[in-house]
Design a protein around this motif. Structure first.
Motif, PDB file in Angstrom:
ATOM      1  N   GLY A  19     -24.145 -35.717   6.470  1.00  0.00           N
ATOM      2  CA  GLY A  19     -23.241 -35.884   5.754  1.00  0.00           C
ATOM      3  C   GLY A  19     -22.997 -34.519   5.037  1.00  0.00           C
ATOM      4  N   GLY A  20     -21.717 -34.357   4.793  1.00  0.00           N
ATOM      5  CA  GLY A  20     -20.925 -33.211   4.014  1.00  0.00           C
ATOM      6  C   GLY A  20     -21.297 -31.881   5.199  1.00  0.00           C
ATOM      7  N   ASP A  21     -21.242 -31.904   6.241  1.00  0.00           N
ATOM      8  CA  ASP A  21     -21.464 -31.075   7.118  1.00  0.00           C
ATOM      9  C   ASP A  21     -22.343 -29.763   6.714  1.00  0.00           C
ATOM     10  OD1 ASP A  21     -21.041 -29.324   9.698  1.00  0.00           O
ATOM     11  OD2 ASP A  21     -18.773 -28.884   8.964  1.00  0.00           O
ATOM     12  N   PRO A  22     -23.459 -29.664   6.656  1.00  0.00           N
ATOM     13  CA  PRO A  22     -24.415 -28.762   6.037  1.00  0.00           C
ATOM     14  C   PRO A  22     -24.146 -27.397   6.737  1.00  0.00           C
ATOM     15  CG  PRO A  22     -25.808 -30.563   6.848  1.00  0.00           C
ATOM     16  CD  PRO A  22     -24.250 -30.835   6.908  1.00  0.00           C
ATOM     17  N   ASP A  23     -24.104 -27.408   7.965  1.00  0.00           N
ATOM     18  CA  ASP A  23     -24.036 -26.150   8.602  1.00  0.00           C
ATOM     19  C   ASP A  23     -22.461 -25.590   8.864  1.00  0.00           C
ATOM     20  OD1 ASP A  23     -26.631 -26.227   9.196  1.00  0.00           O
ATOM     21  OD2 ASP A  23     -26.239 -27.500  11.168  1.00  0.00           O
ATOM     22  N   ARG A  24     -21.821 -26.332   8.458  1.00  0.00           N
ATOM     23  CA  ARG A  24     -20.185 -25.723   8.073  1.00  0.00           C
ATOM     24  C   ARG A  24     -19.614 -25.405   9.629  1.00  0.00           C
ATOM     25  NH1 ARG A  24     -18.059 -25.029   3.434  1.00  0.00           N
ATOM     26  NH2 ARG A  24     -16.968 -23.617   4.015  1.00  0.00           N
ATOM     27  N   ASN A  25     -20.023 -26.671  10.510  1.00  0.00           N
ATOM     28  CA  ASN A  25     -19.589 -26.489  11.825  1.00  0.00           C
ATOM     29  C   ASN A  25     -18.231 -26.914  12.008  1.00  0.00           C
ATOM     30  OD1 ASN A  25     -21.940 -25.591  13.229  1.00  0.00           O
ATOM     31  ND2 ASN A  25     -22.551 -27.637  13.161  1.00  0.00           N
ATOM     32  N   GLY A  26     -17.677 -27.745  11.184  1.00  0.00           N
ATOM     33  CA  GLY A  26     -16.199 -28.141  11.102  1.00  0.00           C
ATOM     34  C   GLY A  26     -15.268 -26.872  10.936  1.00  0.00           C
ATOM     35  N   LEU A  27     -15.662 -25.903  10.227  1.00  0.00           N
ATOM     36  CA  LEU A  27     -14.974 -24.834   9.877  1.00  0.00           C
ATOM     37  C   LEU A  27     -15.008 -23.733  10.720  1.00  0.00           C
ATOM     38  CD1 LEU A  27     -14.896 -25.122   6.055  1.00  0.00           C
ATOM     39  CD2 LEU A  27     -13.134 -25.937   7.479  1.00  0.00           C
ATOM     40  N   ASP A  28     -16.202 -23.508  11.326  1.00  0.00           N
ATOM     41  CA  ASP A  28     -16.505 -22.368  12.335  1.00  0.00           C
ATOM     42  C   ASP A  28     -15.906 -22.187  13.466  1.00  0.00           C
ATOM     43  OD1 ASP A  28     -17.904 -20.348  13.677  1.00  0.00           O
ATOM     44  OD2 ASP A  28     -19.885 -21.153  13.239  1.00  0.00           O
ATOM     45  N   LEU A  29     -14.934 -21.320  13.789  1.00  0.00           N
ATOM     46  CA  LEU A  29     -14.124 -21.426  14.964  1.00  0.00           C
ATOM     47  C   LEU A  29     -14.957 -20.820  16.417  1.00  0.00           C
ATOM     48  CD1 LEU A  29     -10.835 -20.437  13.782  1.00  0.00           C
ATOM     49  CD2 LEU A  29     -11.250 -22.687  14.121  1.00  0.00           C
ATOM     50  N   SER A  30     -16.204 -20.503  16.280  1.00  0.00           N
ATOM     51  CA  SER A  30     -16.781 -19.920  17.105  1.00  0.00           C
ATOM     52  C   SER A  30     -17.853 -21.246  17.872  1.00  0.00           C
ATOM     53  CB  SER A  30     -17.892 -18.870  16.928  1.00  0.00           C
ATOM     54  OG  SER A  30     -19.002 -19.528  15.912  1.00  0.00           O
ATOM     55  N   THR A  31     -17.696 -22.453  17.201  1.00  0.00           N
ATOM     56  CA  THR A  31     -18.433 -23.649  17.893  1.00  0.00           C
ATOM     57  C   THR A  31     -17.451 -24.686  18.112  1.00  0.00           C
ATOM     58  OG1 THR A  31     -20.278 -25.275  17.566  1.00  0.00           O
ATOM     59  CG2 THR A  31     -18.946 -24.328  15.724  1.00  0.00           C
ATOM     60  N   LEU A  32     -17.717 -25.360  19.155  1.00  0.00           N
ATOM     61  CA  LEU A  32     -16.927 -26.503  19.329  1.00  0.00           C
ATOM     62  C   LEU A  32     -17.095 -27.705  18.535  1.00  0.00           C
ATOM     63  CD1 LEU A  32     -16.920 -26.441  23.197  1.00  0.00           C
ATOM     64  CD2 LEU A  32     -15.085 -25.452  21.821  1.00  0.00           C
ATOM     65  N   LEU A  33     -18.213 -27.899  17.768  1.00  0.00           N
ATOM     66  CA  LEU A  33     -18.582 -28.971  16.860  1.00  0.00           C
ATOM     67  C   LEU A  33     -17.588 -29.058  15.743  1.00  0.00           C
ATOM     68  CD1 LEU A  33     -22.424 -28.570  16.669  1.00  0.00           C
ATOM     69  CD2 LEU A  33     -21.153 -30.171  18.016  1.00  0.00           C
ATOM     70  N   GLY A  34     -17.254 -30.448  15.471  1.00  0.00           N
ATOM     71  CA  GLY A  34     -16.431 -30.570  14.270  1.00  0.00           C
ATOM     72  C   GLY A  34     -14.935 -30.354  14.452  1.00  0.00           C
ATOM     73  N   LYS A  35     -14.427 -30.713  15.636  1.00  0.00           N
ATOM     74  CA  LYS A  35     -13.155 -30.074  16.381  1.00  0.00           C
ATOM     75  C   LYS A  35     -12.500 -31.373  17.165  1.00  0.00           C
ATOM     76  CE  LYS A  35     -14.099 -26.019  15.163  1.00  0.00           C
ATOM     77  NZ  LYS A  35     -15.634 -26.071  14.831  1.00  0.00           N
ATOM     78  N   ILE A  36     -11.348 -31.151  17.307  1.00  0.00           N
ATOM     79  CA  ILE A  36     -10.671 -31.957  18.566  1.00  0.00           C
ATOM     80  C   ILE A  36     -10.223 -30.551  19.362  1.00  0.00           C
ATOM     81  CG2 ILE A  36      -8.327 -32.970  19.347  1.00  0.00           C
ATOM     82  CD1 ILE A  36      -8.869 -34.667  17.068  1.00  0.00           C
ATOM     83  N   LEU A  37     -10.719 -30.986  20.730  1.00  0.00           N
ATOM     84  CA  LEU A  37     -10.425 -30.016  21.802  1.00  0.00           C
ATOM     85  C   LEU A  37      -9.178 -30.207  22.591  1.00  0.00           C
ATOM     86  CD1 LEU A  37     -14.230 -29.386  22.918  1.00  0.00           C
ATOM     87  CD2 LEU A  37     -12.802 -28.378  20.799  1.00  0.00           C
ATOM     88  N   ARG A  38      -8.486 -29.533  23.196  1.00  0.00           N
ATOM     89  CA  ARG A  38      -7.486 -29.648  24.063  1.00  0.00           C
ATOM     90  C   ARG A  38      -7.643 -28.909  25.374  1.00  0.00           C
ATOM     91  NH1 ARG A  38      -2.059 -27.093  24.245  1.00  0.00           N
ATOM     92  NH2 ARG A  38      -0.482 -28.258  25.304  1.00  0.00           N
ATOM     93  N   ILE A  39      -7.735 -29.526  26.396  1.00  0.00           N
ATOM     94  CA  ILE A  39      -7.800 -28.908  27.747  1.00  0.00           C
ATOM     95  C   ILE A  39      -7.051 -29.398  28.859  1.00  0.00           C
ATOM     96  CG2 ILE A  39     -10.372 -28.159  27.297  1.00  0.00           C
ATOM     97  CD1 ILE A  39     -11.182 -30.541  29.296  1.00  0.00           C
ATOM     98  N   ASP A  40      -6.901 -28.794  30.006  1.00  0.00           N
ATOM     99  CA  ASP A  40      -6.205 -29.340  31.056  1.00  0.00           C
ATOM    100  C   ASP A  40      -7.467 -29.542  32.154  1.00  0.00           C
ATOM    101  OD1 ASP A  40      -4.987 -29.791  33.685  1.00  0.00           O
ATOM    102  OD2 ASP A  40      -3.570 -28.193  33.513  1.00  0.00           O
ATOM    103  N   PRO A  41      -7.794 -30.674  32.427  1.00  0.00           N
ATOM    104  CA  PRO A  41      -8.943 -31.090  33.423  1.00  0.00           C
ATOM    105  C   PRO A  41      -8.775 -30.690  34.754  1.00  0.00           C
ATOM    106  CG  PRO A  41      -7.738 -32.896  32.873  1.00  0.00           C
ATOM    107  CD  PRO A  41      -7.102 -31.773  32.028  1.00  0.00           C
TER     108      PRO A  41
END
Length: 93
Positions: A19-41
């Protein structure tokens, strides 16, 4: 995961923490965690997918180009409005 109105694949990933994203991954643009990704498969050479050139972080130093939306905790459900194409996200955070 779902395909959007633009025929791209959207992938929701949780932040990987408690809880609370202790590693702050959601705001770190160098990781895919805490995101919605968009790709062309569609494969591209050795890569199993292609990154759309109009993704918001393509070409930005230190940012993963797959990222479409960030700052999320755990996007457990999301969908596109059929009339407007707007993306709605259900997130626990």
């Amino acid at each position: 995961m779902l395909f959007g109105p633009d025929d791209r694949l959207y992938i929701g990933l949780g932040d990987g923490g408690s809880g609370g994203d202790p590693d702050r991954n959601g705001l770190d643009l160098s990781t895919l965690l805490g995101k919605i990704l968009r790709i062309d498969p569609t494969p591209d050479g050795d890569s199993p997918y292609t990154i759309p050139a109009d993704n918001p972080f393509v070409g930005e130093d230190g940012a993963r180009p797959e990222i479409y939306s960030y700052g999320l905790r755990n996007p457990w459900r999301f969908s596109f409005d059929r009339e407007t194409g707007d993306l709605s996200i259900g997130d626990v955070g």
